[in-house]
Design an enzyme around this catalytic site. Sequence first.
Site, short mmCIF file in Angstrom:
data_model
loop_
_atom_site.label_atom_id
_atom_site.label_comp_id
_atom_site.label_asym_id
_atom_site.label_seq_id
_atom_site.Cartn_x
_atom_site.Cartn_y
_atom_site.Cartn_z
N ILE A 154 -5.09 14.70 -4.98
CA ILE A 154 -5.78 15.92 -5.33
C ILE A 154 -6.43 15.78 -6.69
O ILE A 154 -7.49 16.00 -6.48
CB ILE A 154 -4.51 16.99 -5.33
CG1 ILE A 154 -3.88 16.96 -3.97
CG2 ILE A 154 -5.27 18.19 -5.59
CD1 ILE A 154 -2.63 18.00 -3.92
N ARG A 231 2.51 24.00 -8.34
CA ARG A 231 3.81 24.55 -8.22
C ARG A 231 3.92 25.77 -9.35
O ARG A 231 3.43 25.64 -10.41
CB ARG A 231 4.89 23.68 -8.49
CG ARG A 231 5.13 23.04 -7.23
CD ARG A 231 5.76 23.67 -5.93
NE ARG A 231 5.73 22.94 -4.73
CZ ARG A 231 5.05 22.64 -3.80
NH1 ARG A 231 3.92 23.20 -3.90
NH2 ARG A 231 5.38 21.91 -2.74
N ASP A 255 -2.55 29.92 -6.64
CA ASP A 255 -2.33 29.44 -5.50
C ASP A 255 -0.55 29.31 -5.15
O ASP A 255 -0.42 29.38 -4.10
CB ASP A 255 -3.15 28.57 -4.88
CG ASP A 255 -2.78 28.42 -3.26
OD1 ASP A 255 -3.15 29.45 -2.65
OD2 ASP A 255 -2.41 27.25 -2.72
N GLU A 260 8.51 33.01 -3.94
CA GLU A 260 7.48 33.10 -3.04
C GLU A 260 8.18 33.77 -1.84
O GLU A 260 9.25 33.26 -1.73
CB GLU A 260 6.65 31.79 -2.56
CG GLU A 260 5.59 31.39 -3.67
CD GLU A 260 4.89 30.04 -3.50
OE1 GLU A 260 5.19 29.55 -2.60
OE2 GLU A 260 4.21 29.72 -4.13
N HIS A 279 -0.46 30.74 -1.70
CA HIS A 279 -0.29 29.27 -1.43
C HIS A 279 -0.67 28.43 -0.06
O HIS A 279 -0.05 28.20 0.85
CB HIS A 279 1.34 29.10 -1.56
CG HIS A 279 1.94 27.67 -1.83
ND1 HIS A 279 3.12 27.62 -2.44
CD2 HIS A 279 1.25 26.61 -1.97
CE1 HIS A 279 3.40 26.25 -2.82
NE2 HIS A 279 2.16 25.72 -2.45
N ILE A 280 -1.81 28.81 0.15
CA ILE A 280 -2.44 28.47 1.38
C ILE A 280 -3.71 27.37 0.91
O ILE A 280 -4.44 26.79 1.77
CB ILE A 280 -3.24 29.41 2.05
CG1 ILE A 280 -4.19 30.17 1.08
CG2 ILE A 280 -2.10 30.26 2.81
CD1 ILE A 280 -5.45 29.84 0.96
#
Length: 309
Positions: A154, A231, A255, A260, A279-280
């Site tokens: 990433i 995270r 995000d 959560e 968190h998408i």
Amino acid sequence: MSRPSILVTAADLAPEAVALLHDYKVIFAGKAPQPDELIALAKQHDPVGIIVRYGKVGEPIMDAAPALKVISKHGSGIDVIDQKAAAARGIVVKAAVGANAAAVAEHAWALILACAKSVPQLNDRMRAGHWDKATHKTIELSGRTLGVVGLGEIGRRVVAIGRAMGMRVLGFDPFADTAPEGVQLVELAQLFRESDVVSLHCPLTEENRRLLNRDTLASFKDGAILVNTARGGLIDEPALVDAMRSGKLYAAGLDSFETEPLPSPHPFRDVPNLILSPHIGGVSDAAYVNMGLGAARNVLAVLEGSSVA
């Protein structure tokens, strides 16, 4: 003779992934499975594998499934699995590394650009009848410094986009032997001090929990932008709220969160220059299929010693 079971901690899995698991009975736990529900399903079906989409998998679930041989993450973040408990029981833990890298990198840049260009705020102002052309100035990113913490699949994609945007790029990764082209490897202190944009792309460990705290946030360049698509536990949330309210940071995009779903009320909801998403980052049409296939292949690789195409 009944087929062995695989438990999925969600209500669905990509059809392509389910097709790979045709020799197994796939059990879905529902949209938001709670720990006691997962334990009950584990006791009922004694799965040989668990595919983790939502929730956490710890000792109680493992002990409820004596036949369990593999826990496979639907994605790359295995911090939601008790790895020490799994190792003690001889259970293999696997991650679908890189399966959602493109989606997360794109979302990180969506948040960076939304922060720099005030997209949500300008949208709200326009809908309220305002025309702020004469008074609002956005931040131009070309020529600014991007700091990327974590240079895995990433992070490297985020780097590539930053370079295409004309940014100087600093990187930190304690496990990276070499830097991507155009990236200067530096220590964290220098990265925080010199970056106009800091983007987090590292796994959460006990060593880096609350990596961003009052001291490290105070070392940021005044007016910097912070984005976290990794995270939530990497950030001391009360410290971030104070840094935002004091004006130390220009904006932030998050995000992921320490708890959560994000509780309500929560101080984050009242900070106007804090852009939130649920968190998408890794949830796209392509990533859904890639993560499902990756998770299923990892399960089969352990159970059958195969590499499934």
